[in-house]
Design an enzyme around this catalytic site. Sequence first.
Site, PDB file in Angstrom:
ATOM      1  N   SER A 323      13.401   3.344  14.570  1.00 24.88           N
ATOM      2  CA  SER A 323      12.801   2.043  14.241  1.00 24.88           C
ATOM      3  C   SER A 323      12.015   2.124  12.940  1.00 24.88           C
ATOM      4  O   SER A 323      11.957   1.155  12.174  1.00 24.88           O
ATOM      5  CB  SER A 323      11.894   1.567  15.385  1.00 24.88           C
ATOM      6  OG  SER A 323      10.713   2.342  15.472  1.00 24.88           O
ATOM      7  N   TRP A 326      14.524   1.998  10.147  1.00 26.31           N
ATOM      8  CA  TRP A 326      15.047   0.638   9.966  1.00 26.31           C
ATOM      9  C   TRP A 326      14.298  -0.098   8.863  1.00 26.31           C
ATOM     10  O   TRP A 326      14.877  -0.918   8.148  1.00 26.31           O
ATOM     11  CB  TRP A 326      14.906  -0.128  11.288  1.00 26.31           C
ATOM     12  CG  TRP A 326      15.244  -1.592  11.202  1.00 26.31           C
ATOM     13  CD1 TRP A 326      16.460  -2.175  11.389  1.00 26.31           C
ATOM     14  CD2 TRP A 326      14.333  -2.669  10.905  1.00 26.31           C
ATOM     15  NE1 TRP A 326      16.381  -3.538  11.224  1.00 26.31           N
ATOM     16  CE2 TRP A 326      15.082  -3.876  10.926  1.00 26.31           C
ATOM     17  CE3 TRP A 326      12.978  -2.740  10.630  1.00 26.31           C
ATOM     18  CZ2 TRP A 326      14.502  -5.123  10.686  1.00 26.31           C
ATOM     19  CZ3 TRP A 326      12.403  -3.982  10.376  1.00 26.31           C
ATOM     20  CH2 TRP A 326      13.160  -5.149  10.409  1.00 26.31           C
ATOM     21  N   HIS A 327      13.017   0.228   8.690  1.00 32.49           N
ATOM     22  CA  HIS A 327      12.197  -0.504   7.733  1.00 32.49           C
ATOM     23  C   HIS A 327      12.563  -0.209   6.289  1.00 32.49           C
ATOM     24  O   HIS A 327      12.291  -1.037   5.412  1.00 32.49           O
ATOM     25  CB  HIS A 327      10.719  -0.186   7.957  1.00 32.49           C
ATOM     26  CG  HIS A 327      10.144  -0.862   9.164  1.00 32.49           C
ATOM     27  ND1 HIS A 327      10.311  -0.374  10.437  1.00 32.49           N
ATOM     28  CD2 HIS A 327       9.409  -1.995   9.288  1.00 32.49           C
ATOM     29  CE1 HIS A 327       9.700  -1.186  11.293  1.00 32.49           C
ATOM     30  NE2 HIS A 327       9.153  -2.166  10.626  1.00 32.49           N
ATOM     31  N   GLY A 328      13.144   0.918   6.015  1.00 34.02           N
ATOM     32  CA  GLY A 328      13.474   1.179   4.623  1.00 34.02           C
ATOM     33  C   GLY A 328      14.006   2.573   4.390  1.00 34.02           C
ATOM     34  O   GLY A 328      13.859   3.468   5.239  1.00 34.02           O
ATOM     35  N   PHE A 475      12.866  -5.444   3.645  1.00 30.90           N
ATOM     36  CA  PHE A 475      13.433  -4.683   4.755  1.00 30.90           C
ATOM     37  C   PHE A 475      14.672  -5.356   5.329  1.00 30.90           C
ATOM     38  O   PHE A 475      15.341  -4.805   6.164  1.00 30.90           O
ATOM     39  CB  PHE A 475      12.387  -4.492   5.870  1.00 30.90           C
ATOM     40  CG  PHE A 475      11.111  -3.841   5.357  1.00 30.90           C
ATOM     41  CD1 PHE A 475      11.162  -2.809   4.451  1.00 30.90           C
ATOM     42  CD2 PHE A 475       9.876  -4.306   5.788  1.00 30.90           C
ATOM     43  CE1 PHE A 475       9.988  -2.229   3.976  1.00 30.90           C
ATOM     44  CE2 PHE A 475       8.695  -3.717   5.321  1.00 30.90           C
ATOM     45  CZ  PHE A 475       8.761  -2.690   4.414  1.00 30.90           C
TER      46      PHE A 475
END
Length: 475
Positions: A323, A326-328, A475
């Site tokens: 997770s 997922w942000h970057g 993102f």
Amino acid sequence: MLFNSLAFAVFLPFTFVCYWWLQRYSLRIQNTLLLLASYFFYGCWDWRFLGLIAISSAIDFGVGIQLDSATHPRYRKLLLTISIIANLGILGFFKYYGFFVESFITASERLGFQAHLHTLQIILPVGISFYTFQSLSYTIDVYRRHVQPTRDWIAFFAYVSFFPQLVAGPIERAAHLLPQFLCKRSLDTSLAKDGLRQILWGLFKKVVIADNLAPLVDESFVNYSEHNGVTLLLGVLYFAIQIYCDFSGYSDIAIGTARLFGFDLMRNFAYPYFSRDIGEFWRRWHISLSTWFRDYVYIPLGGSRTLSKAHHLANLIITFTVSGFWHGANWTFVVWGFLHGLYYLPLVMTGNHKRHTGIVAAGRWLPTASEVVQMGSTFALVLLAWVFFRADSISHALAYISHMMTSPWQTPSLLKGLPFIALLMAIEWVQRDKPHALEIHQMPVWIRWPAYYSLIAVMFLYGNTGHVPFIYFQF
């Protein structure tokens, strides 16, 4: 097109009037308008990437129909695999190609090899992480037979690209949002009024608090070696409030806007900084993403229903780490997610991860001393992790933390952000039992309207007029 722009101030009422005027004709025409409006809204950033949304939508729409009639398990798995590879392939190429190439080159050089791979200058499409996850969850749920697939392609394409939440969520599920596109909608004035209140509160958080804290955050992180420890601590505090007001502000505007069109979107934030442990924090922060990873990553890995405690804990660490990624495309996000996974482990090991499910200090004006300690310690852990989230690199984060802890703790500079934070926290504490902080329709008129006009006046006096993009657009 930004929510905090003049263009959106024209686009929204125009679309609203046309949408409800078309109600006299048919639901399909209304959905067609929403689809066209959503594609126009997104195309204002870069029309070239509209094809990605259309391709993702078309693949999952077709896969959903095939899954409905398919009975052979292997064929159904093949169809699901096509959807997963297509969606994650598009996301991976545009968001992570450069990261993996650069990481491979760095690792090769450390091992004594010289790797020469071409790194493409790839533009990251706005909101790609959000709409690919929303579309992908549809095929997974159809595969699991949790939802019935639709054969109305206009409704499905509008569901994937619905403009209020297209760019930064909430990440909706087909079981909740798609049926709303398939049934007749009517204008509920009470919900529309509440939607306007939530839009006002979201704009206030964005343009007054988040955008005013942004330059103070930039100053503390870019020039951290020039500031003392207390100022750097303030810089982390400012970033924590900035990203919360920026992202939850977007969610408030999205939810409020959807209500104007007769749609109900899921709640995405529930006053997370009043959490008493990390478990409660993740039930209150970016709820749509945390539940997505729970349902589509953590549970498929085995969740808590494993024979081994170590396997269960590993599932948690993997889910939190993924997770974060997922942000970057940066190792800082991986570390951020991994840290939260480590924070969460002691709660699971002691069986206390679901201890705090209600509202803190429910029915009381003030928290107890124990609750203050719980909220303070949880917030301190969150602040430490935010350093990695905001820093440009892991070395930057470690240097920032080191300088913050070792430099003299003298009178801080950059104090002008504190009144904004005090105002926010006071309002949200009083309203912590409400879906959003400006839900005051039950209050007398002589309280409501001065409150609305005061927020508007503060936005005109102190709001940032530079139309700063929302943080989560990257993102």
